[in-house]
Write an enzyme that holds these catalytic residues in place. Structure first.
Site, PDB file in Angstrom:
ATOM      1  N   CYS A 100    -106.804 -43.546 -61.462  1.00  0.00           N
ATOM      2  CA  CYS A 100    -105.941 -43.100 -60.366  1.00  0.00           C
ATOM      3  C   CYS A 100    -106.509 -41.921 -59.588  1.00  0.00           C
ATOM      4  CB  CYS A 100    -104.552 -42.781 -60.901  1.00  0.00           C
ATOM      5  SG  CYS A 100    -104.518 -41.779 -62.392  1.00  0.00           S
ATOM      6  N   HIS A 117    -101.600 -36.938 -57.160  1.00  0.00           N
ATOM      7  CA  HIS A 117    -102.751 -36.325 -57.822  1.00  0.00           C
ATOM      8  C   HIS A 117    -103.564 -35.566 -56.771  1.00  0.00           C
ATOM      9  CE1 HIS A 117    -101.774 -38.383 -61.382  1.00  0.00           C
ATOM     10  NE2 HIS A 117    -102.842 -39.116 -61.583  1.00  0.00           N
TER      11      HIS A 117
END
Lengths: 344, 344
Positions: B128, B241
């Site tokens: 990710c 993120h």
């Protein structure tokens, strides 16, 4: 001999931490004179079981004080430092106002405490993130020549002061069942967020916070040409700054040697046992004096590189504790210079 | 032509995001077959206004499916990928189980979508964090030769799954008026904390998460010798993120050239205007498709170096969106290979 000392900005986060640490460490002083803005004056703070009144700051506030700690923003530090010095006090400035001046030592006592000398009447305390990671760099820089430092910081919101911390708490609560509100001025919230911007931006694209790390690392380590680069971010943590450090040397300096250096250096606590899930975290550092260091490993891109991770209490080693340690050195010099009086 | 597709792990965070993105993007399929554990079977999920039942996964679950998306952990992906392929499906695996295999392409469609070819029946979706920062690296790596990449990630808790996210919410609430509790196994809490450890540790001191970034960056950019190093941390954010990237090239590649490259590359959104307080944040990225990139500036230590900051929705570009984009390429190949049937 008990010194008379003062704290300017006594009611702020750092001012209160300074008062607490003076008490915890048994600093050789009577109850400090607590100075603040007119707005905060009239409050009281506890010191050794006494209730000490906070006074408004005036031109005569520093009279009779041996040491004054400035726990205020730059403009106030610039305004009051000359007044305190003129009154005869040695000034320890926690703001960044004087850090870059050539004739003002920038001190982390474990590294360059010898810069606190007789006749020095103004000493600067470093940036809260810098104080921590430079303490971990110092023993390595003594073992090998440091050739490059690159850091990414993950800084807690207490570093932005009490109002920002209150705003974080409110934002986190509001964000539990909705969206945290923007900060004043439409800035992105700290709550539930990562904000890669601390302080204003300089023309080179770096923030003031990042450039402080560059300049202060060089000055504290006495390596004026050291290449340093930095990214500073704010994360939704109350207390505890973390720094991911990438350091390069003129020879391979591996994790085992680094750990041995850290174990032998004051002010550091080695927390580095991955197999036992032991590594520095913000919460583990908060409330404690030591700078936690761990996650030592060879840089995968460079045989002379080392990666490690640092966590510290930004209100303590990053600010109040370091400043009190500086004041302790000043106090020791003052005690040593006292004339010996023959007993009658 | 509407394809029959399936999602294994349909009730997890990534599985549900995948279903939502298939609907949002008008993927050419009927209601997907939703597969999960026996425990989750019996639930229903919404797709285009219909209520679709979640089925338990059995040996015949994949019969008749053209494409299967695996949104499960490695052991389940390893177990079911061969079954789905044997049933004739093309498999898009969101786990890390197959990413390092030489004969399995690891695809970010904007970069190497051409690896999705006829006859390829297993395609891996990247980590990710990696999917996001590699998208920002790709146009730079086409403009100049990339010689080193060093990243520090600040990853949200949704990357650890739905249970970790629930634990974060509980920890944040408990931490409002006290101390957030340790995680299971006595691990440090994610709430109000920074945890520099994602996944288990490898013998070299790096975590699995960090080593994924190293290997996957090389594979996606098709630079098998590229020096990469990484520090991965978890911060108390739900979704989004962030990655601080330090990249070095074989020539100076400055912030202006980088911004021009990013503007011209699909999947990226340039958010880089410090004077207007515009930079990528986790919250700004959450819920959106683009990878946000900004804070471009010259590395202060190296004339060939560039620093920048990336934020992305880890459930979307970091997982479900990228996987659906891969599936769209597979679907396009299938449509192109359909025999043209003469109308009667």
């Amino acid at each position: 001999m008990n010194l008379r000392i003062g704290i300017l900005g006594a009611t702020g986060l750092v001012g209160r931490a300074t008062l607490a640490i003076l008490e915890q460490r048994g600093f050789p002083c009577d109850a400090p004179r607590l100075l603040a803005s007119d707005r905060a004056a009239g409050r009281t703070l506890a010191f050794r079981g006494q209730s000490v009144a906070v006074e408004p700051t005036t031109a005569s506030s520093f009279d009779g004080l041996a040491i004054v700690l400035l726990a205020v923003q730059n403009p106030l530090a610039l305004a009051w430092a000359p007044v305190a010095r003129a009154a005869g006090a040695v000034v320890v400035d926690l703001s960044s106002a004087h850090r870059d001046l050539d004739d003002v030592p920038l001190v982390v006592p474990e590294i360059n405490g010898d810069r606190v000398r007789p006749g020095v009447t103004l000493i600067a305390n470093p940036n809260c993130s810098t104080a921590a990671f430079v303490l971990a760099l110092a023993p390595l820089a003594r073992a090998a020549r440091l050739t490059r430092v690159a850091v990414t910081t993950l800084q807690s919101v207490s570093g932005a002061g009490a109002a920002a911390l209150d705003e974080l708490e409110r934002g986190v609560r509001m964000g539990l069942d909705g969206t945290p509100p923007a900060r004043a001025g439409g800035l992105p919230p700290f709550a539930w967020n990562v904000v890669p911007a601390i302080g204003s931006f300089e023309p080179n694209g770096y923030t003031r916070e990042e450039m402080k790390m560059v300049r202060e690392t060089r000055k504290i380590l006495d390596l004026p040409e050291l290449p340093v680069t930095a990214t500073a971010t704010r994360v939704p943590v109350r207390v505890g700054h973390c720094v991911a450090v990438n350091a390069r040397f003129d020879r391979p300096l591996g994790p085992d040697e680094a750990r041995a250096s850290w174990r032998a250096f004051p002010g550091l606590m080695l927390v580095d046992d991955p197999a036992a899930d032991r590594y520095p975290t913000a919460l583990a550092a908060a409330g404690g004096d030591p700078v936690l260091v761990g996650r030592a490993r060879a840089d995968l891109t460079d045989p002379h590189g080392l990666e490690f991770f640092v966590a510290s209490d930004n209100l303590r080693k990053g600010a109040a504790l370091n400043a009190v340690q500086i004041a302790e050195r000043v106090a020791a010099l003052m005690a040593a210079s006292q004339p010996v009086v023959a007993r009658p």
